[in-house]
Enzyme design. Structure first.
Site, PDB file in Angstrom:
ATOM      1  N   LYS A   1      35.071  37.371  36.344  1.00 53.69           N
ATOM      2  CA  LYS A   1      35.797  37.374  37.618  1.00 53.69           C
ATOM      3  C   LYS A   1      36.918  38.425  37.594  1.00 53.69           C
ATOM      4  O   LYS A   1      37.102  39.171  38.553  1.00 53.69           O
ATOM      5  CB  LYS A   1      36.377  35.981  37.904  1.00 53.69           C
ATOM      6  CG  LYS A   1      35.299  34.950  38.247  1.00 53.69           C
ATOM      7  CD  LYS A   1      35.830  33.508  38.284  1.00 53.69           C
ATOM      8  CE  LYS A   1      34.701  32.531  38.544  1.00 53.69           C
ATOM      9  NZ  LYS A   1      35.114  31.114  38.544  1.00 53.69           N
TER      10      LYS A   1
ATOM     11  N   GLN B   1      40.389  27.726  36.590  1.00 53.82           N
ATOM     12  CA  GLN B   1      38.999  27.453  36.233  1.00 53.82           C
ATOM     13  C   GLN B   1      38.812  25.980  35.870  1.00 53.82           C
ATOM     14  O   GLN B   1      39.600  25.403  35.117  1.00 53.82           O
ATOM     15  CB  GLN B   1      38.586  28.366  35.054  1.00 53.82           C
ATOM     16  CG  GLN B   1      37.120  28.278  34.655  1.00 53.82           C
ATOM     17  CD  GLN B   1      36.153  28.846  35.698  1.00 53.82           C
ATOM     18  OE1 GLN B   1      36.545  29.625  36.563  1.00 53.82           O
ATOM     19  NE2 GLN B   1      34.903  28.454  35.621  1.00 53.82           N
TER      20      GLN B   1
ATOM     21  N   ASP C   1      39.548  29.390  45.880  1.00 54.19           N
ATOM     22  CA  ASP C   1      38.403  28.531  45.546  1.00 54.19           C
ATOM     23  C   ASP C   1      38.055  27.590  46.701  1.00 54.19           C
ATOM     24  O   ASP C   1      36.982  26.996  46.704  1.00 54.19           O
ATOM     25  CB  ASP C   1      38.763  27.655  44.343  1.00 54.19           C
ATOM     26  CG  ASP C   1      38.209  28.182  43.037  1.00 54.19           C
ATOM     27  OD1 ASP C   1      37.099  28.744  43.047  1.00 54.19           O
ATOM     28  OD2 ASP C   1      38.886  28.003  42.006  1.00 54.19           O
TER      29      ASP C   1
HETATM   30  N1  GUN Z   1      33.902  25.942  37.531  1.00 55.53           N
HETATM   31  C1  GUN Z   1      32.611  26.109  37.906  1.00 55.53           C
HETATM   32  N2  GUN Z   1      32.547  26.783  39.091  1.00 55.53           N
HETATM   33  C2  GUN Z   1      33.825  27.035  39.452  1.00 55.53           C
HETATM   34  C3  GUN Z   1      34.408  27.701  40.574  1.00 55.53           C
HETATM   35  O1  GUN Z   1      33.736  28.181  41.502  1.00 55.53           O
HETATM   36  N3  GUN Z   1      35.773  27.750  40.578  1.00 55.53           N
HETATM   37  C4  GUN Z   1      36.543  27.209  39.589  1.00 55.53           C
HETATM   38  N4  GUN Z   1      37.872  27.309  39.694  1.00 55.53           N
HETATM   39  N5  GUN Z   1      36.028  26.578  38.543  1.00 55.53           N
HETATM   40  C5  GUN Z   1      34.677  26.504  38.478  1.00 55.53           C
END
Ligand code: GUN
Length: 299
Positions: A53, A97, A120
């Protein structure tokens, strides 16, 4: 029949090219979108995702700040960091995350993120705005990526019966809400199936468009798919593969070989939904930056 492959990799590339241009234009106006990612602990898959990311953000010209905290970090320390990022004018998007280590209340952390910076789309305010059909909400990246893939591959969900398998807060539930919206990419008839669905195959066979997001390798086989359906596989599962040096391979929730003989179009794993999630995170960050600038100008 052998299904058309919907390449998330190619669609994500096209979206990222569009974003590169948008970010370059914003930079000329003096606005550099900023994204902060927060990783707590050592989970190797999470570490890999967060690294990807940040790399993608930097490539797009987005200012990116990656913060990695020890597994032993307390909830209070994490909340203090979120407060700091909320107040940082160079940061327009915050991503913590998930999952978080035991002992940290995930809901409390998500609630602490400024909803305007919640790229998110997990803050309860944004969940509520999505559920009530707000067209301007920052929507969760993976389901938003699925909608973009459907639209850009000519499979508009409007009027179609979409079956979503999975009811997670990250994918299944927001997916259903996006599909229900009176907005482009919405207007579908939606069924959500899950682990307690009595006859999963009977339900999935109703789908014109089938979205599978459960984290169970090969759960959906060709015989569970209506001939001609479009299949979107959100799963990324590691399964043992002694023929590979690293000892595993990554597969989806759909048994690709049998499914591609029945579906009219299908996403591969890897190279399907995964790259779209990252592209949508960049899109949400740019959108958040533009909105925050407009809000600051009004103030
Ligand atoms: N863990 C798995 N997918 C995601 C996501 O799209 N965002 C975040 N913050 N954590 C995740």
């Amino acid at each position: 029949m052998s299904a058309k492959i919907i390449s998330g990799k190619e669609i994500a590339r096209a979206i990222r090219d569009e974003l590169n241009e948008q970010v370059a234009g914003l930079a000329k106006e003096g606005l550099v979108p900023g994204l902060a990612t927060v990783l707590v602990g050592e989970d190797p898959a999470s570490r890999l995702y967060v690294g990807m990311k940040n790399k993608a953000a930097a490539e797009a010209g987005i200012h990116s700040r990656q913060i990695t905290l020890l597994d032993s970090t307390s909830e209070a320390e994490l909340l203090a960091l979120v407060d700091e990022l909320n107040a940082d004018p160079q940061i327009h998007g915050i991503l913590v995350q998930l999952p978080l280590p035991k002992g940290i209340d995930e809901a409390k952390v998500l609630l602490a993120i400024d909803p305007e910076k919640d790229v998110d789309g997990f803050h309860p305010i944004n969940v509520g705005r999505l559920a009530t059909g707000d067209p301007d909400v920052l929507a969760p990246c993976t389901p938003r990526g699925v909608i973009e893939m459907l639209l850009r591959s000519g499979a508009d969900p409007s009027g179609k019966h979409v079956v979503v398998v999975g009811r997670s807060n990250i994918v299944g539930k927001p997916m259903a809400f996006l599909l229900l919206r009176r907005a482009p990419g919405g207007n579908a008839t939606v069924t959500v199936a899950h682990s307690r669905t009595a006859d999963l195959g009977a339900t999935t066979r109703l789908a014109d468009i089938l979205v599978v997001a459960v984290g169970w390798a090969g759960l959906v086989t060709g015989e569970m798919i209506k001939p001609g359906a479009v299949v979107i596989d959100v799963g990324t599962n590691r399964v043992d593969d002694p023929t590979r040096e690293r000892g595993y391979k990554v597969v989806g929730d759909v048994e690709f070989d049998s499914a591609k003989e029945v579906a009219s179009a299908i996403t591969p794993v890897p190279g399907g939904v995964g790259p779209m999630t990252i592209a949508m995170l960049l899109a949400n960050t740019v959108e958040a930056a533009v909105r925050q600038r407009a809000k600051d100008a009004d103030a």
